[in-house]
Write an enzyme that holds these catalytic residues in place. Structure first.
Site, PDB file in Angstrom:
ATOM      1  N   CYS A   2      -6.634   0.239  -4.095  1.00  0.00           N
ATOM      2  CA  CYS A   2      -7.804  -0.324  -4.761  1.00  0.00           C
ATOM      3  C   CYS A   2      -8.414   0.774  -5.614  1.00  0.00           C
ATOM      4  O   CYS A   2      -8.080   1.937  -5.474  1.00  0.00           O
ATOM      5  CB  CYS A   2      -8.853  -0.765  -3.746  1.00  0.00           C
ATOM      6  SG  CYS A   2      -8.346  -2.174  -2.764  1.00  0.00           S
ATOM      7  N   GLY A  28      -5.501  -2.162  -8.829  1.00  0.00           N
ATOM      8  CA  GLY A  28      -5.625  -3.450  -8.149  1.00  0.00           C
ATOM      9  C   GLY A  28      -5.876  -4.560  -9.141  1.00  0.00           C
ATOM     10  O   GLY A  28      -6.755  -4.442  -9.996  1.00  0.00           O
ATOM     11  N   ASN A 101     -11.876   2.355  -1.305  1.00  0.00           N
ATOM     12  CA  ASN A 101     -10.422   2.361  -1.447  1.00  0.00           C
ATOM     13  C   ASN A 101      -9.886   2.952  -0.158  1.00  0.00           C
ATOM     14  O   ASN A 101     -10.331   4.021   0.251  1.00  0.00           O
ATOM     15  CB  ASN A 101     -10.006   3.229  -2.640  1.00  0.00           C
ATOM     16  CG  ASN A 101      -8.509   3.539  -2.664  1.00  0.00           C
ATOM     17  OD1 ASN A 101      -8.095   4.623  -3.057  1.00  0.00           O
ATOM     18  ND2 ASN A 101      -7.692   2.600  -2.250  1.00  0.00           N
ATOM     19  N   GLY A 102      -8.973   2.250   0.478  1.00  0.00           N
ATOM     20  CA  GLY A 102      -8.407   2.788   1.701  1.00  0.00           C
ATOM     21  C   GLY A 102      -7.982   1.695   2.648  1.00  0.00           C
ATOM     22  O   GLY A 102      -7.815   0.536   2.251  1.00  0.00           O
ATOM     23  N   TYR A 257       3.281   7.620  -7.797  1.00  0.00           N
ATOM     24  CA  TYR A 257       3.307   6.260  -8.302  1.00  0.00           C
ATOM     25  C   TYR A 257       1.966   5.672  -8.708  1.00  0.00           C
ATOM     26  O   TYR A 257       1.824   5.102  -9.782  1.00  0.00           O
ATOM     27  CB  TYR A 257       3.940   5.361  -7.218  1.00  0.00           C
ATOM     28  CG  TYR A 257       3.725   3.889  -7.432  1.00  0.00           C
ATOM     29  CD1 TYR A 257       4.458   3.199  -8.388  1.00  0.00           C
ATOM     30  CD2 TYR A 257       2.783   3.177  -6.684  1.00  0.00           C
ATOM     31  CE1 TYR A 257       4.249   1.834  -8.601  1.00  0.00           C
ATOM     32  CE2 TYR A 257       2.571   1.825  -6.889  1.00  0.00           C
ATOM     33  CZ  TYR A 257       3.307   1.162  -7.847  1.00  0.00           C
ATOM     34  OH  TYR A 257       3.101  -0.165  -8.056  1.00  0.00           O
ATOM     35  N   ASP A 363      13.440   6.279 -11.824  1.00  0.00           N
ATOM     36  CA  ASP A 363      12.300   5.478 -11.358  1.00  0.00           C
ATOM     37  C   ASP A 363      11.474   6.345 -10.411  1.00  0.00           C
ATOM     38  O   ASP A 363      11.963   7.352  -9.892  1.00  0.00           O
ATOM     39  CB  ASP A 363      12.759   4.204 -10.646  1.00  0.00           C
ATOM     40  CG  ASP A 363      11.661   3.132 -10.646  1.00  0.00           C
ATOM     41  OD1 ASP A 363      10.530   3.436 -11.080  1.00  0.00           O
ATOM     42  OD2 ASP A 363      11.930   2.000 -10.207  1.00  0.00           O
ATOM     43  N   ASP A 364      10.222   5.932 -10.168  1.00  0.00           N
ATOM     44  CA  ASP A 364       9.405   6.754  -9.288  1.00  0.00           C
ATOM     45  C   ASP A 364       9.839   6.633  -7.837  1.00  0.00           C
ATOM     46  O   ASP A 364       9.760   7.587  -7.081  1.00  0.00           O
ATOM     47  CB  ASP A 364       7.907   6.415  -9.444  1.00  0.00           C
ATOM     48  CG  ASP A 364       7.637   4.955  -9.216  1.00  0.00           C
ATOM     49  OD1 ASP A 364       7.489   4.553  -8.051  1.00  0.00           O
ATOM     50  OD2 ASP A 364       7.606   4.199 -10.203  1.00  0.00           O
TER      51      ASP A 364
HETATM   52  P1  AMP Z   1      11.575  -2.259  -4.703  1.00  0.00           P
HETATM   53  O1  AMP Z   1      12.184  -3.354  -5.462  1.00  0.00           O
HETATM   54  O2  AMP Z   1      10.878  -2.755  -3.480  1.00  0.00           O
HETATM   55  O3  AMP Z   1      12.509  -1.136  -4.409  1.00  0.00           O
HETATM   56  O4  AMP Z   1      10.410  -1.671  -5.587  1.00  0.00           O
HETATM   57  C1  AMP Z   1      10.524  -0.470  -6.247  1.00  0.00           C
HETATM   58  C2  AMP Z   1       9.581  -0.460  -7.413  1.00  0.00           C
HETATM   59  O5  AMP Z   1       8.265  -0.756  -6.953  1.00  0.00           O
HETATM   60  C3  AMP Z   1       9.543   0.860  -8.117  1.00  0.00           C
HETATM   61  O6  AMP Z   1       9.832   0.602  -9.471  1.00  0.00           O
HETATM   62  C4  AMP Z   1       8.130   1.367  -7.944  1.00  0.00           C
HETATM   63  O7  AMP Z   1       7.589   1.762  -9.184  1.00  0.00           O
HETATM   64  C5  AMP Z   1       7.348   0.200  -7.419  1.00  0.00           C
HETATM   65  N1  AMP Z   1       6.517   0.562  -6.266  1.00  0.00           N
HETATM   66  C6  AMP Z   1       6.604   1.630  -5.471  1.00  0.00           C
HETATM   67  N2  AMP Z   1       5.675   1.582  -4.498  1.00  0.00           N
HETATM   68  C7  AMP Z   1       4.986   0.450  -4.672  1.00  0.00           C
HETATM   69  C8  AMP Z   1       3.895  -0.168  -4.008  1.00  0.00           C
HETATM   70  N3  AMP Z   1       3.344   0.398  -2.947  1.00  0.00           N
HETATM   71  N4  AMP Z   1       3.441  -1.342  -4.478  1.00  0.00           N
HETATM   72  C9  AMP Z   1       3.980  -1.911  -5.536  1.00  0.00           C
HETATM   73  N5  AMP Z   1       5.024  -1.390  -6.218  1.00  0.00           N
HETATM   74  C10 AMP Z   1       5.531  -0.216  -5.798  1.00  0.00           C
END
Ligand code: AMP
Length: 494
Positions: A2, A28, A101-102, A257, A363-364
């Site tokens: 958030c 959010g 936020n938390g 991220y 990707d991150d």
């Molecule tokens: P996934 O398909 O579940 O592997 O989602 C990976 C993608 O979700 C990556 O491209 C991240 O940028 C993004 N991501 C990572 N952590 C989160 C999070 N907590 N909530 C939403 N998206 C996320």
């Protein structure tokens, strides 16, 4: 996940709170709210969806007052209705409004406890309402006869810290007394305070991220310290006290991220941290002798990491995926099916940069592995020859009980498959994850006072009170639809 802001200015602040929420919208998109205070009463407007869709001239004009707090919501606990949107208000004692936020992971227990022992019913399933009632109840117990003092407030914050387990940075208004803020004793979630001088009186802002300060011309004072309680009184004087310090462990995933790259959290530039993550990856990729023609980020959060990789490898960086920024609410809908459909809907490849090339995708992070699998499929269809994949974060394996939306343990692909099996599953020619040591090295040397929390990756929960029972409970809640379960299906594709 958030974002919050609180502003104490010299004139009506709601328009500035609105602007900050627009800047914090990435934290959010589920709901948003603003509560202002005009020295007589609170004015509140909350709604579902994006900030720009909730507020308009018609409802902004009634948000009068020199003090205002705002919130953008992405639930990690609680439900998805308007009843869980923030800020929350309690009209007695004094009148208190709060946003945060938390994540308070014992909030269900606390709700029961508040009802039984403090005779107070928490009406929503949002954990800031629990914090608000813990705070209010601690004030009531002090039987304050005359004026509420700074010490009274610090005692109330201490009581919150003692009872509310998890991570939270909170901003609030106490009617007739000013603005307050506090950050949990481990400083896991971010919180920064800024000042704007030159007006009638000094003006203050407290927000999740520095960008909120930048856009409004506030100068950074500092980050909130672990366990710090802040009060800005009606004379605009700032009072502060460390009420309870345990460690200094900001969330490392903010750097990976969540935060905007132009933010600086706990004195570390998010952009630079991401760039370093890319450089670390680049150094290790160099040794793998991968045959790469082009480095392509998965937009948006991995861009700086991809720049870092490309710099080290001396291989060109190109934008090969274009994100549609205007999907908005259509994308934010529950359900895996919609999410899967939305991958194509949201990201489109640039054929010219991909066809016939060996692509390194950066990707991150990889959570469930759905996003990477879909993107790789899309790139193969577009004519990529070879596809390599680099994740700026190490393997994610553990739910975050401190406010980042993560699925239950069995949904993390790294808990089901080995790296080699993941490589096969997402169908790439090579896969590399950041190491935990390298990730820490991108952050820790730049603020040596901190020992960041990376529990979602290394399982070391910094609060020391998360055992198998708590984790099992979180998994359960998640799989039966509580605690952000729907939301993780909608995981942002950036
Ligand atoms: P996934 O398909 O579940 O592997 O989602 C990976 C993608 O979700 C990556 O491209 C991240 O940028 C993004 N991501 C990572 N952590 C989160 C999070 N907590 N909530 C939403 N998206 C996320």
């Amino acid at each position: 996940m958030c974002g919050f802001v609180g502003i104490y200015g010299n004139e009506d602040v709601a328009p500035q709170v609105y602007d900050s929420l627009i800047a914090l919208q990435h934290r959010g998109q589920d709901a948003a709210g603003i509560c202002s205070y005009d020295s007589h009463t609170f004015h509140l407007k909350k709604g579902m969806g994006l900030v720009r869709d909730i507020f308009h001239e018609g409802n902004m004009v009634r948000l009068k007052g020199q003090m205002g707090i705002g919130h953008v919501r992405y639930p990690t606990i609680g439900g998805y209705g308007i009843e869980d949107a923030q800020p929350f208000i309690s009209h007695s004692p004094f009148g208190i409004a709060m946003a945060h936020n938390g994540n308070v992971f014992n909030s269900w227990e606390l709700k029961e406890d508040l009802f039984k022992n403090d005779h107070c019913l928490v009406g929503s399933s949002c954990d800031v309402e629990v914090i608000l009632n813990l705070f209010r109840s601690a004030l009531l117990k002090q039987k304050i006869k005359n004026k509420l003092t700074f010490e009274n407030m610090c005692k109330a914050a201490k009581s919150v810290f003692e009872r509310a387990k998890g991570a939270y940075t909170v901003v609030g208004i106490i009617a007739g007394h000013g603005m307050i803020a506090f950050r949990d004793p481990h400083a896991i979630r971010p919180g920064i305070i800024g000042i704007r001088r030159g007006g009638m009186k000094d003006e203050y802002i407290i927000a999740s991220e520095k960008i909120a300060l930048d856009i409004l011309g506030f100068e950074v004072l500092r980050d909130l310290a672990p366990g710090e309680f802040i009060h800005i009184d009606v004379e605009h004087e700032l009072h502060s006290k460390i009420v309870m310090k345990r460690s200094y462990s900001p969330c490392i995933f903010e750097y990976v991220y969540l935060a905007r790259p132009d933010s600086v959290i706990d004195k570390i530039s998010v952009y630079n941290a991401r760039l370093r993550m890319g450089k670390k990856l680049g150094k290790r990729i160099k040794k793998l002798n991968w045959d790469i023609d082009v480095v392509i980020p998965v937009p948006d959060s991995s861009r700086p990491a991809a720049v870092g990789v490309s710099d080290v490898l001396k291989i060109k960086y190109r934008e090969g995926l274009v994100k549609n920024r205007y999907i908005g609410r259509t994308f934010i809908m529950p359900g895996q099916a919609i999410r899967q459909k939305s991958i194509h809907y949201k990201l489109n490849p640039i054929e010219y940069e991909i066809k016939g090339r060996n692509v390194l995708l950066v990707d991150d992070s990889i959570v469930r592995g759905n996003t990477s699998e879909k993107i790789v499929k899309m790139l193969r269809k577009t004519g990529a020859k070879k596809i390599y994949f680099a994740s700026a974060a190490p393997e994610l394996r553990n739910p975050c009980l401190y406010g980042i939306d993560m699925p239950e343990r069995e949904s993390f692909i790294a808990n089901q498959l080995t790296v080699e099996q993941i490589r096969e599953k997402i169908n790439v020619d090579g896969l590399i994850y950041q190491t935990m040591e390298d990730l820490r090295d991108c952050v820790v040397p730049y603020n040596k006072k901190m020992t960041p929390c990376g529990a979602c990756m290394d399982g070391k929960y910094v609060t020391g009170d998360i055992d198998e029972d708590v984790l099992a409970q979180a998994d359960n809640l998640r799989s039966c639809g509580g605690m952000g379960a729907q939301q993780s299906d909608q995981m942002k594709l950036i």
